[in-house]
Design an enzyme around this catalytic site. Sequence first.
Site, PDB file in Angstrom:
ATOM      1  N   GLY A 176       0.777  -1.223   0.000  1.00  0.00           N
ATOM      2  CA  GLY A 176       0.000   0.000   0.000  1.00  0.00           C
ATOM      3  C   GLY A 176       0.810   1.275   0.000  1.00  0.00           C
ATOM      4  N   GLY A 200       3.615   1.381  -2.019  1.00  0.00           N
ATOM      5  CA  GLY A 200       4.450   1.216  -3.205  1.00  0.00           C
ATOM      6  C   GLY A 200       4.074   2.160  -4.330  1.00  0.00           C
ATOM      7  N   ASP A 201       4.878   2.100  -5.393  1.00  0.00           N
ATOM      8  CA  ASP A 201       4.713   3.023  -6.513  1.00  0.00           C
ATOM      9  C   ASP A 201       3.387   2.808  -7.232  1.00  0.00           C
ATOM     10  OD1 ASP A 201       6.072   5.127  -8.107  1.00  0.00           O
ATOM     11  OD2 ASP A 201       5.909   3.656  -9.721  1.00  0.00           O
ATOM     12  N   ALA A 207       0.601   1.635  -6.024  1.00  0.00           N
ATOM     13  CA  ALA A 207      -0.477   2.138  -5.173  1.00  0.00           C
ATOM     14  C   ALA A 207      -0.571   3.652  -5.265  1.00  0.00           C
ATOM     15  CB  ALA A 207      -0.256   1.698  -3.729  1.00  0.00           C
ATOM     16  N   LYS A 219       0.419  -8.301 -13.289  1.00  0.00           N
ATOM     17  CA  LYS A 219       1.462  -8.948 -14.065  1.00  0.00           C
ATOM     18  C   LYS A 219       2.829  -8.538 -13.499  1.00  0.00           C
ATOM     19  CE  LYS A 219       2.446  -5.692 -17.816  1.00  0.00           C
ATOM     20  NZ  LYS A 219       3.839  -5.732 -18.166  1.00  0.00           N
ATOM     21  N   ASP A 277      -5.087  -6.823 -16.091  1.00  0.00           N
ATOM     22  CA  ASP A 277      -4.329  -6.240 -17.197  1.00  0.00           C
ATOM     23  C   ASP A 277      -5.027  -4.925 -17.518  1.00  0.00           C
ATOM     24  OD1 ASP A 277      -3.253  -5.420 -19.614  1.00  0.00           O
ATOM     25  OD2 ASP A 277      -3.082  -7.427 -20.434  1.00  0.00           O
ATOM     26  N   HIS A 278      -4.391  -3.812 -17.173  1.00  0.00           N
ATOM     27  CA  HIS A 278      -5.084  -2.529 -17.256  1.00  0.00           C
ATOM     28  C   HIS A 278      -5.510  -2.185 -18.677  1.00  0.00           C
ATOM     29  CE1 HIS A 278      -0.950  -1.181 -18.176  1.00  0.00           C
ATOM     30  NE2 HIS A 278      -1.527  -0.205 -18.838  1.00  0.00           N
ATOM     31  N   LYS A 307      -9.502  -0.210 -20.539  1.00  0.00           N
ATOM     32  CA  LYS A 307      -9.637   1.020 -21.316  1.00  0.00           C
ATOM     33  C   LYS A 307     -10.982   1.052 -22.033  1.00  0.00           C
ATOM     34  CE  LYS A 307      -4.684   1.759 -22.124  1.00  0.00           C
ATOM     35  NZ  LYS A 307      -4.612   3.103 -21.517  1.00  0.00           N
ATOM     36  N   GLU A 322       5.760   3.700 -27.442  1.00  0.00           N
ATOM     37  CA  GLU A 322       6.040   4.557 -26.290  1.00  0.00           C
ATOM     38  C   GLU A 322       7.225   5.465 -26.614  1.00  0.00           C
ATOM     39  OE1 GLU A 322       5.391   2.371 -22.301  1.00  0.00           O
ATOM     40  OE2 GLU A 322       6.197   0.848 -23.647  1.00  0.00           O
ATOM     41  N   HIS A 371      -0.416  -7.670 -22.958  1.00  0.00           N
ATOM     42  CA  HIS A 371      -1.209  -6.570 -23.506  1.00  0.00           C
ATOM     43  C   HIS A 371      -1.599  -6.808 -24.969  1.00  0.00           C
ATOM     44  CE1 HIS A 371      -0.492  -4.596 -19.842  1.00  0.00           C
ATOM     45  NE2 HIS A 371       0.607  -3.958 -20.148  1.00  0.00           N
TER      46      HIS A 371
END
Length: 484
Positions: A18, A20-21, A23, A148, A177-178, A182, A216, A240
């Site tokens: 909680g 961490g980056d 979070a 992941k 998996d974000h 979307k 990216e 992804h």
Amino acid sequence: MVSRVIPVDPFDLVIFGGTGDLARRKILPALFRRFCAGQMQEGTRIIGAARAEMDDVDYRAFVAEALIEFNDGHGCEEGTIAAFQRILSYVTLDALGENGWADLAAKMHDGRVRAFYFSVGPSLFGALAEKLHEHGMADSDTRIVVEKPFGRDLSTAKALNRALADHFDEGQIYRIDHYLGKETVQNLMAIRFGNMLFEPLWNSQYVDHIQITVAETVGVGGRGEYYDRSGAMRDMVQNHLMQLLCLIAMEPPAKFEPDSVRDEKLKVIRALDEVLPDQIVRGQYLAEGDKPGYLDHVETTDSTTESFIALKVHISNWRWAGTPFYLRTGKRLKARSSEIAVVFKATPHSIFGPEAGRHRNILTIRLQPNEGIDLDVTIKEPGPGGMRLIDVPLDMTFTEALGPDAEDVADAYERLIMDVVRGNQTLFMRGDEVEAAWAWTDPIIAGWETRGDDPIAYESGSSGPEEALALMHRDGRKWREVRA
């Protein structure tokens, strides 16, 4: 148009890691925005758990700082951060020891959904699952969320699935998996299965090829140690891009429900052909000015890990036989852009003569940065002088077509976390799906390792290695321009 927000019953959500980056950047801001939207009822509690020595007051201040820094400009009425802080608490906890577990168990409410977000490394997943059972926090209303990587190959994925299955049923495990959260990704299914216009054309008879691009502009940065063990294939393609491929290629499910959708995705993965060496291009970006190259971020100066990969993929089934799918993803490219382009075949005969050229319809689903959908259609160029044809886009940029409310659409983490609370697994990967993806991926990686293939150097700010362009050119096709 006003989007409808349906409140959910009070729940307990514990974030392991909680402080961490992940979070700070994603989970807590997402929860805050759902709180602002009125989706959390009174009695809901969010509990941070980590090794850092904090009390509730310290953690609430920590969360407020994270929201100020990472809330991406989403406004909220004055005082709402303070209201959100009141549902927060914290437990100092040792994932592998006994410290803190009794305190955490004492905070749990009976008779409500308990969600445990494993925002930690996969090596701790099994231990956390065991501790939850050992301390009586696992029941039929318990859900666990795991990020992941779901292993780094088939054997580790199987071991991870077994470790979780020892304590939880598949219906309680949410592999997040974000990308699947979307808005535009979900619109893939709406476009295909909600419009008679497209579904009859969605096959090899009418589709020339499909391109999936995730580009990216950033490099690996501080993730060098992790990334050098993974590379673009493990970090992006296996999860992804594989998910995007499945959604674009799958058969219509019988119903829009979790197992129906995931069954069809699994069929796509199992129908994937072997990828031959000449259908793979791997690259590694060079330094540019004061921007470091890939090798500047990793410990070994002779690393052969790829920061770019392009693949030509075939699906051996009735719908897609003969239609290639071109996948590419990479870092430090010329623009940040994620899109799926369905390129339809040219008309079999042009009545306008060769001077009019040959034109194709292209359906483009833009995932980021400007979510929306384009359909390129052919029209007559305005003006006198004969029948000259040009391609123009029918553009549906969400913020333009749907008005100001489109800007308030929940982001991926908001949607997925609330799906966990509601018990909806449609947008989460199933264990057999993960294993099937690794079963396809492992031989590709083993092949270039056995051959000793090195990645091709490419300039930062480019479209990747020239050889990736040739992958398309020799088929008489070309990549769509990478643009923001």
